[in-house]
Design a protein around this motif. Sequence first.
Motif, PDB file in Angstrom:
ATOM      1  N   TYR A 112      83.766  78.687   3.176  1.00  0.00           N
ATOM      2  CA  TYR A 112      83.609  78.367   1.751  1.00  0.00           C
ATOM      3  C   TYR A 112      82.248  77.723   1.506  1.00  0.00           C
ATOM      4  N   TRP A 113      81.787  76.987   2.538  1.00  0.00           N
ATOM      5  CA  TRP A 113      80.498  76.307   2.445  1.00  0.00           C
ATOM      6  C   TRP A 113      79.377  77.137   3.066  1.00  0.00           C
ATOM      7  N   VAL A 269      88.867  82.847   0.179  1.00  0.00           N
ATOM      8  CA  VAL A 269      88.295  82.310   1.416  1.00  0.00           C
ATOM      9  C   VAL A 269      88.940  80.984   1.765  1.00  0.00           C
ATOM     10  N   ALA A 270      88.984  80.080   0.806  1.00  0.00           N
ATOM     11  CA  ALA A 270      89.576  78.758   1.007  1.00  0.00           C
ATOM     12  C   ALA A 270      90.412  78.437  -0.230  1.00  0.00           C
ATOM     13  N   PRO A 271      91.662  78.924  -0.283  1.00  0.00           N
ATOM     14  CA  PRO A 271      92.448  78.883  -1.525  1.00  0.00           C
ATOM     15  C   PRO A 271      92.558  77.512  -2.176  1.00  0.00           C
ATOM     16  N   MET A 272      92.932  76.490  -1.413  1.00  0.00           N
ATOM     17  CA  MET A 272      93.116  75.175  -2.021  1.00  0.00           C
ATOM     18  C   MET A 272      91.786  74.573  -2.462  1.00  0.00           C
ATOM     19  N   LEU A 273      90.732  74.801  -1.680  1.00  0.00           N
ATOM     20  CA  LEU A 273      89.402  74.338  -2.086  1.00  0.00           C
ATOM     21  C   LEU A 273      88.957  75.022  -3.366  1.00  0.00           C
ATOM     22  N   VAL A 287      87.858  65.195   0.262  1.00  0.00           N
ATOM     23  CA  VAL A 287      89.016  64.841   1.094  1.00  0.00           C
ATOM     24  C   VAL A 287      89.686  66.101   1.631  1.00  0.00           C
ATOM     25  N   LEU A 288      89.869  67.072   0.755  1.00  0.00           N
ATOM     26  CA  LEU A 288      90.534  68.313   1.152  1.00  0.00           C
ATOM     27  C   LEU A 288      89.700  69.087   2.162  1.00  0.00           C
ATOM     28  N   PHE A 289      88.395  69.122   1.975  1.00  0.00           N
ATOM     29  CA  PHE A 289      87.523  69.864   2.886  1.00  0.00           C
ATOM     30  C   PHE A 289      87.563  69.252   4.287  1.00  0.00           C
ATOM     31  N   ILE A 290      87.515  67.927   4.373  1.00  0.00           N
ATOM     32  CA  ILE A 290      87.569  67.255   5.679  1.00  0.00           C
ATOM     33  C   ILE A 290      88.901  67.525   6.362  1.00  0.00           C
ATOM     34  N   ASP A 291      89.995  67.439   5.589  1.00  0.00           N
ATOM     35  CA  ASP A 291      91.321  67.682   6.175  1.00  0.00           C
ATOM     36  C   ASP A 291      91.492  69.139   6.571  1.00  0.00           C
ATOM     37  N   PRO A 296      93.671  71.486  11.235  1.00  0.00           N
ATOM     38  CA  PRO A 296      93.839  72.614  12.172  1.00  0.00           C
ATOM     39  C   PRO A 296      93.303  72.309  13.569  1.00  0.00           C
ATOM     40  N   LEU A 297      92.174  71.579  13.642  1.00  0.00           N
ATOM     41  CA  LEU A 297      91.619  71.241  14.955  1.00  0.00           C
ATOM     42  C   LEU A 297      92.537  70.304  15.721  1.00  0.00           C
ATOM     43  N   GLY A 298      93.124  69.332  15.003  1.00  0.00           N
ATOM     44  CA  GLY A 298      94.064  68.420  15.659  1.00  0.00           C
ATOM     45  C   GLY A 298      95.278  69.156  16.176  1.00  0.00           C
ATOM     46  N   THR A 299      95.809  70.070  15.352  1.00  0.00           N
ATOM     47  CA  THR A 299      96.963  70.874  15.775  1.00  0.00           C
ATOM     48  C   THR A 299      96.590  71.776  16.947  1.00  0.00           C
ATOM     49  N   ALA A 300      95.407  72.408  16.859  1.00  0.00           N
ATOM     50  CA  ALA A 300      94.960  73.298  17.937  1.00  0.00           C
ATOM     51  C   ALA A 300      94.789  72.533  19.240  1.00  0.00           C
ATOM     52  N   ASN A 301      94.307  71.293  19.155  1.00  0.00           N
ATOM     53  CA  ASN A 301      94.111  70.483  20.355  1.00  0.00           C
ATOM     54  C   ASN A 301      95.432  70.214  21.062  1.00  0.00           C
ATOM     55  N   VAL A 302      96.465  69.891  20.282  1.00  0.00           N
ATOM     56  CA  VAL A 302      97.780  69.621  20.860  1.00  0.00           C
ATOM     57  C   VAL A 302      98.365  70.883  21.473  1.00  0.00           C
ATOM     58  N   PHE A 303      98.272  72.003  20.740  1.00  0.00           N
ATOM     59  CA  PHE A 303      98.848  73.243  21.241  1.00  0.00           C
ATOM     60  C   PHE A 303      98.081  73.789  22.451  1.00  0.00           C
TER      61      PHE A 303
END
Length: 516
Positions: A112-113, A269-273, A287-291, A296-303
Motif C-alpha cells: 500500500y505504501w 491491496v490493503a483493505p482496512m488501510l 496504528v493500523l499500518f504498524i499492526d 502477521p510477523l508475530g504470528t509467523a514467528n510463533v508458527f
Amino acid sequence: MISKNKLTTWQLVLISTGGMFGAGWLFSPYYGYQMAGVGVLLSWLISGALTLIIGLSFIEIYSLLPIVGGVPRFAGVTHNRNLAFIFMSLSWLSYVVFLPLEAQSAIQYLGYWWSALVHQGSRGVELSGLGLGLAVIMIISLTWFNTFFVGNVAKLNSIVSIGKLAIPIFIVIVLMVSFGKWENVVNNFHAIPISVESILLAITTSGMAFAFTGFQNGLVLANYAKNYKQAVPYSVFAPIVFGGAIYFGLSLTFIACLPADKHLTSTAVAPMLGLVAMFNAHILFTVLFIDAISAPLGTANVFTAVTGRVLYGLGRDFFPNSFLTILNKYGAPQIALWISAIIGIGFLLPFPTWKELVDFLSSIMVFSYLAGPIALILLRKALPRENRVFKVCFHELIGYAGFACCSLLIYWSGMNNLLYLAFAIALITIGYGLLVRDSSIVKALAQSWYLVAYMLLMTLVSYLRGTKQIGFPLDNIFIIIIGLFTCKIMLFNSLSTQQIAYNANNLKQEVDNLLK
C-alpha cells in the motif's frame, strides 16, 4: 516446558483468541463482502456454529487425553500407523502454509505504501517479483531467528498478543462511532447480490474457516491450567464466541463505513488501510499500518517455531534417529526448521494471492480436524468408564455431524484445492510406503484408499457443480452424504476396541510423564 498449574483459564482463552487474529482480520472483511455482500454477516454466524459443532468433539477427547501435538495424533490411537502418518503430515503441512501466508500478508500491506511490491494480476492482487523476494527473505530471517533465539519466541508473542486483540476492537469502535452510517449498510445491501450459496462459499474463500482455526491453541495447553475442569470447555467456547464477535464487528464496520459508490478495487491491496484512508484518520491509519505488519510477523514467528517442532515430532514417531530429530546446541530442531521454511517458500509460487493461499490452508487444516469426530465415537466405545471432564451428549450424533461439517468446509474451498489435497494425500501415502519400514506402496494405499476416494468424490461433485450438471443445494447434500458414508467406513476400518484402549493408555502415560 510449561509448568503444571501455571496457566489461568483467562490466559488460555487469550492464547486461543489471539491465535485467531493474524492476517485474517486484515483481509476477511473485504473478501467476505466481495463474495457475499452484506450476507457475510450470516457467513460469520454459520462459520462459528460449524466450528462449535466440530469443537465439541475436541473438548471431550482432550478432557480424556490432553496430549501435546494436536488432534491428528488421535488418528494414531484409533487407526493404523499409515493413517496416523497422513493426518500428522497434513497437520505439519498446514502449519508450514501459515508462514508464507503471514509473510504474504505483511508484504501486501507494505505494498500500500510501496506499490512495486504488488501488482494486479488476473486472480487479484499478487506479489510482484520484488514482493516475492522480500517474502522469501522474511521467511529465511524468521527461520534463522528460531534456530538461535528459541527462548525469545514466547516472550515476543506475549507482547504482540495483547495488541492483536486490542487494535481490532479499537478499530471497530472508532470507525463505527465516527464514520458508520446505516445508509451505507442499506446501499451495500443492494450493491452485491446475496444468495445462500455465496454466503456458504464465503466461509472458506474469505478466510473465515482459517480465522477460527486458532480456537484449538488454548485447548492443546489446557492440561496446564489451574482449574482444568473449567479450562477445557472455556478454551473452546470463549474464543469461538469472543473471536467470532470481533470478526462480525469488523465486517459490519467495513459495510457501515464503505460508501457504495466507492470502487472496491481501491482497497484491494490493503483493505482496512484503504477504508481508513478514505476518512483521513491519520493516527488511526498509523496504528493500523504498524499492526498490519507486526501482527502477521508475530504470528509467523510463533508458527515457525511450532512448525519445526511438529516435523521434529513426526520424525520422532516415524523416523527415529534420523536428521529430522537432530537438535542444535540451542535445543532447536535446526534441520526440521529449514526443511519447513523451504517447503513454505514453495507455496508462494502456486498461490501468489492471499486469498488463494488461505483457501488451501483452510482445506488442509479442516481435513486434519476429521480425526476429532472419529476419535470421539471410538474412544467413548473403547474407554466407556474413563473419567471425562467434559462429556458430550449424543456423542455419535455429534461425531457424525462434526465429520459432515468438516466435509462441507473442505468442499467450499473449491475444486482446485480439493485436487491439491487429494494429490497431497496420495503423495504422502506413497511416501509412507517407500520410506517407512515394514510397509509398501500397495499396502499403504490399501490401508487409506477411502481417504483418497473421499477427496476424489468431493472433487467430482465440485466439477459437476462448476459445469452446472448439478445445482445448489443438491451438491451440498451430496457432500454431506459422502461425509457420513466416509465416517462410517473410517469407523469400520479402525483398530479393535482392545487395541484402541491399549494405545490410549500408553498415550495417557506419556501425558502423565510430561506433567510430572
